[in-house]
Design a protein around this motif. Structure first.
Motif, PDB file in Angstrom:
ATOM      1  N   SER A   1      12.708  24.169  65.215  1.00  0.00           N
ATOM      2  CA  SER A   1      14.435  24.777  64.981  1.00  0.00           C
ATOM      3  C   SER A   1      14.422  24.444  63.587  1.00  0.00           C
ATOM      4  CB  SER A   1      14.964  25.963  65.238  1.00  0.00           C
ATOM      5  OG  SER A   1      14.794  25.790  66.572  1.00  0.00           O
ATOM      6  N   HIS A   2      15.129  22.950  63.835  1.00  0.00           N
ATOM      7  CA  HIS A   2      15.647  21.636  63.710  1.00  0.00           C
ATOM      8  C   HIS A   2      15.252  20.514  62.901  1.00  0.00           C
ATOM      9  CE1 HIS A   2      18.478  23.532  66.355  1.00  0.00           C
ATOM     10  NE2 HIS A   2      19.433  23.117  65.866  1.00  0.00           N
TER      11      HIS A   2
ATOM     12  N   ASN B   1      15.944  17.935  60.564  1.00  0.00           N
ATOM     13  CA  ASN B   1      16.761  16.775  60.831  1.00  0.00           C
ATOM     14  C   ASN B   1      16.594  16.126  61.630  1.00  0.00           C
ATOM     15  OD1 ASN B   1      18.425  18.862  60.021  1.00  0.00           O
ATOM     16  ND2 ASN B   1      18.934  20.120  61.536  1.00  0.00           N
ATOM     17  N   PHE B   2      15.566  16.010  62.257  1.00  0.00           N
ATOM     18  CA  PHE B   2      14.436  15.223  62.264  1.00  0.00           C
ATOM     19  C   PHE B   2      13.047  14.090  61.706  1.00  0.00           C
ATOM     20  CE2 PHE B   2      15.031  18.388  65.774  1.00  0.00           C
ATOM     21  CZ  PHE B   2      16.527  17.410  66.253  1.00  0.00           C
ATOM     22  N   ALA B   3      13.260  12.654  61.436  1.00  0.00           N
ATOM     23  CA  ALA B   3      12.792  11.894  61.434  1.00  0.00           C
ATOM     24  C   ALA B   3      10.906  12.246  61.777  1.00  0.00           C
ATOM     25  CB  ALA B   3      12.996  10.244  61.777  1.00  0.00           C
ATOM     26  N   ASP B   4       9.905  11.455  61.438  1.00  0.00           N
ATOM     27  CA  ASP B   4       8.719  10.616  61.695  1.00  0.00           C
ATOM     28  C   ASP B   4       9.409  10.157  63.417  1.00  0.00           C
ATOM     29  OD1 ASP B   4       6.191  10.887  62.139  1.00  0.00           O
ATOM     30  OD2 ASP B   4       5.869   9.389  60.557  1.00  0.00           O
ATOM     31  N   ARG B   5       8.276  10.505  64.494  1.00  0.00           N
ATOM     32  CA  ARG B   5       7.972   9.508  65.127  1.00  0.00           C
ATOM     33  C   ARG B   5       9.821   9.950  66.287  1.00  0.00           C
ATOM     34  NH1 ARG B   5       3.988   5.528  63.419  1.00  0.00           N
ATOM     35  NH2 ARG B   5       3.039   6.042  62.486  1.00  0.00           N
TER      36      ARG B   5
ATOM     37  N   ILE C   1       0.175  19.894  77.818  1.00  0.00           N
ATOM     38  CA  ILE C   1       0.131  19.384  75.937  1.00  0.00           C
ATOM     39  C   ILE C   1       0.012  20.927  75.281  1.00  0.00           C
ATOM     40  CG2 ILE C   1      -0.249  17.989  74.001  1.00  0.00           C
ATOM     41  CD1 ILE C   1      -1.665  16.467  76.628  1.00  0.00           C
ATOM     42  N   LEU C   2       1.503  20.696  74.841  1.00  0.00           N
ATOM     43  CA  LEU C   2       1.465  22.262  73.066  1.00  0.00           C
ATOM     44  C   LEU C   2       1.613  21.504  72.146  1.00  0.00           C
ATOM     45  CD1 LEU C   2       1.502  25.179  72.693  1.00  0.00           C
ATOM     46  CD2 LEU C   2       4.493  25.280  73.647  1.00  0.00           C
ATOM     47  N   SER C   3       0.705  21.835  70.294  1.00  0.00           N
ATOM     48  CA  SER C   3       1.326  21.411  69.757  1.00  0.00           C
ATOM     49  C   SER C   3       1.516  22.470  68.965  1.00  0.00           C
ATOM     50  CB  SER C   3      -0.319  21.007  69.276  1.00  0.00           C
ATOM     51  OG  SER C   3      -0.409  20.741  67.872  1.00  0.00           O
ATOM     52  N   GLU C   4       2.276  22.808  67.808  1.00  0.00           N
ATOM     53  CA  GLU C   4       3.159  23.756  67.234  1.00  0.00           C
ATOM     54  C   GLU C   4       2.991  23.284  65.479  1.00  0.00           C
ATOM     55  OE1 GLU C   4       5.106  26.920  69.467  1.00  0.00           O
ATOM     56  OE2 GLU C   4       5.820  25.220  69.890  1.00  0.00           O
ATOM     57  N   THR C   5       2.702  23.826  65.044  1.00  0.00           N
ATOM     58  CA  THR C   5       2.971  23.162  63.116  1.00  0.00           C
ATOM     59  C   THR C   5       3.651  23.928  62.936  1.00  0.00           C
ATOM     60  OG1 THR C   5       1.012  24.309  62.557  1.00  0.00           O
ATOM     61  CG2 THR C   5       0.621  22.039  63.330  1.00  0.00           C
ATOM     62  N   VAL C   6       4.875  23.265  62.258  1.00  0.00           N
ATOM     63  CA  VAL C   6       5.760  23.910  61.455  1.00  0.00           C
ATOM     64  C   VAL C   6       5.139  23.677  59.869  1.00  0.00           C
ATOM     65  CG1 VAL C   6       8.351  24.280  60.453  1.00  0.00           C
ATOM     66  CG2 VAL C   6       7.385  23.615  62.071  1.00  0.00           C
ATOM     67  N   MET C   7       5.253  24.969  58.977  1.00  0.00           N
ATOM     68  CA  MET C   7       5.026  24.896  57.109  1.00  0.00           C
ATOM     69  C   MET C   7       6.187  26.038  56.731  1.00  0.00           C
ATOM     70  SD  MET C   7       1.340  24.170  57.952  1.00  0.00           S
ATOM     71  CE  MET C   7       0.907  24.035  56.575  1.00  0.00           C
ATOM     72  N   ASP C   8       5.289  25.534  55.959  1.00  0.00           N
ATOM     73  CA  ASP C   8       6.829  25.704  54.536  1.00  0.00           C
ATOM     74  C   ASP C   8       5.159  26.284  53.712  1.00  0.00           C
ATOM     75  OD1 ASP C   8       8.560  26.528  52.466  1.00  0.00           O
ATOM     76  OD2 ASP C   8       9.470  24.763  52.476  1.00  0.00           O
ATOM     77  N   GLY C   9       5.026  27.227  53.476  1.00  0.00           N
ATOM     78  CA  GLY C   9       3.741  27.371  52.422  1.00  0.00           C
ATOM     79  C   GLY C   9       2.908  26.779  52.726  1.00  0.00           C
ATOM     80  N   SER C  10       2.101  26.199  51.568  1.00  0.00           N
ATOM     81  CA  SER C  10       1.421  25.172  52.331  1.00  0.00           C
ATOM     82  C   SER C  10       1.453  23.209  52.660  1.00  0.00           C
ATOM     83  CB  SER C  10      -0.237  24.867  51.090  1.00  0.00           C
ATOM     84  OG  SER C  10       0.941  24.343  49.909  1.00  0.00           O
ATOM     85  N   ILE C  11       3.596  23.490  52.616  1.00  0.00           N
ATOM     86  CA  ILE C  11       3.414  22.647  52.822  1.00  0.00           C
ATOM     87  C   ILE C  11       3.607  21.818  54.707  1.00  0.00           C
ATOM     88  CG2 ILE C  11       5.842  21.018  52.705  1.00  0.00           C
ATOM     89  CD1 ILE C  11       6.100  21.649  49.465  1.00  0.00           C
ATOM     90  N   LEU C  12       3.467  21.314  55.209  1.00  0.00           N
ATOM     91  CA  LEU C  12       2.841  20.681  56.611  1.00  0.00           C
ATOM     92  C   LEU C  12       4.862  20.023  56.380  1.00  0.00           C
ATOM     93  CD1 LEU C  12       2.249  20.318  58.965  1.00  0.00           C
ATOM     94  CD2 LEU C  12       1.284  18.472  58.929  1.00  0.00           C
ATOM     95  N   LYS C  13       6.166  20.984  57.083  1.00  0.00           N
ATOM     96  CA  LYS C  13       7.174  19.812  58.094  1.00  0.00           C
ATOM     97  C   LYS C  13       6.700  18.924  58.990  1.00  0.00           C
ATOM     98  CE  LYS C  13      10.501  22.566  55.822  1.00  0.00           C
ATOM     99  NZ  LYS C  13      11.765  23.043  55.242  1.00  0.00           N
TER     100      LYS C  13
END
Ligand code: BTN
Length: 241
Positions: free
Chosen positions: A18-19, A22-26, A110-122
């Protein structure tokens, strides 16, 4: 790499998702307590008390999806086994990414979830829970599965911050190379650390139950099952029961 430390949160994965902007890669988001931890297939991840590990890595490898991203959980399971082995325990992987002690008792999820904005991977949120300091009775009370905790295996308490450091450092040591080369980069280690091959398995795949002998894992990290009619099934998702 930034580490964000939180005293208590519902779920580090929900918070990271949800944020995400606000978070950089890694970025590492570590909570000391988790009140509503989530697992795969809508299961719960139970907080076994102070000293157990709940964290999420925010990963932003690119703005578009790439098939290799689905293997990040398998990469993480290999790293977790390495870290656990250094504590002297027998840690093995149950496809796709559960880490088991002696091949039977689950110590990490381990639970991996992706955040997308349309076809853009956030971003990708890679959430990991490891039982490090639990009581035998709490471990025995976990519903639906046989569990383990590192302190009970080695007979002493485990420093959670040191364990997190060990994991994160090892994870990022070869992460770029893994992204470049994909599952093949870890395939040999993954297979060496497996506890499911050559076994007769029942695998829940969405609403279907598949049965067969686990014959291998292909170059995409998919499970190859040979069913009773000698037909090969290629599974990309599922839960070994
Ligand atoms: C599973 O075994 O089904 C996956 C469990 C993943 C649990 C971790 S704990 C930290 C992160 N936050 C969550 O809500 N879930 C993951």
């Amino acid at each position: 790499m930034k580490v964000i430390r939180i005293e208590e949160i519902d779920s580090t994965n929900s918070y990271a998702k949800s944020h995400i902007d606000n978070f950089a890669d890694r970025t590492v988001i570590h909570a000391r307590r988790q009140t509503n931890g989530r697992g795969r297939f809508n299961r719960k991840w139970v907080d076994l008390g102070e000293g157990n590990l709940f964290f999420s890595l925010v990963l932003k490898p690119s703005a578009s999806m790439n098939p290799v991203f689905t293997n990040i959980t398998q990469y993480a399971s290999v790293i977790l086994c390495d870290v656990l082995e250094n504590y002297g325990v027998n840690a093995k992987i149950k496809w796709p990414n559960d880490v088991m002690i002696d091949g039977r008792r689950k110590i990490s999820g381990i639970l991996s979830e992706t955040v997308m904005d349309g076809s853009i991977l956030k971003g990708i949120v890679l959430g990991i829970g490891v039982n490090l300091n639990a009581s035998q009775s709490d471990v025995s009370d976990i519903p639906d599965r046989v569990a383990a905790s590192l302190n009970l295996e080695i007979g002493k308490s485990v420093n959670m911050d040191v364990f997190l450091d060990e994991f994160v450092n090892k994870f990022f040591e070869n992460y770029d190379e893994f992204l470049e080369k994909g599952f093949e980069f870890i395939k040999r280690d993954y297979i060496n650390k497996n506890c499911f091959l050559d076994k007769d398995l029942k695998v829940q795949v969405l609403n279907e139950l598949k049965n067969g002998i686990a014959k291998g894992v292909n170059d995409n990290g998919e499970l190859l099952l040979q069913d009773a009619d000698n037909k090969e099934l290629v599974l990309s998702i599922g839960d070994i029961l």
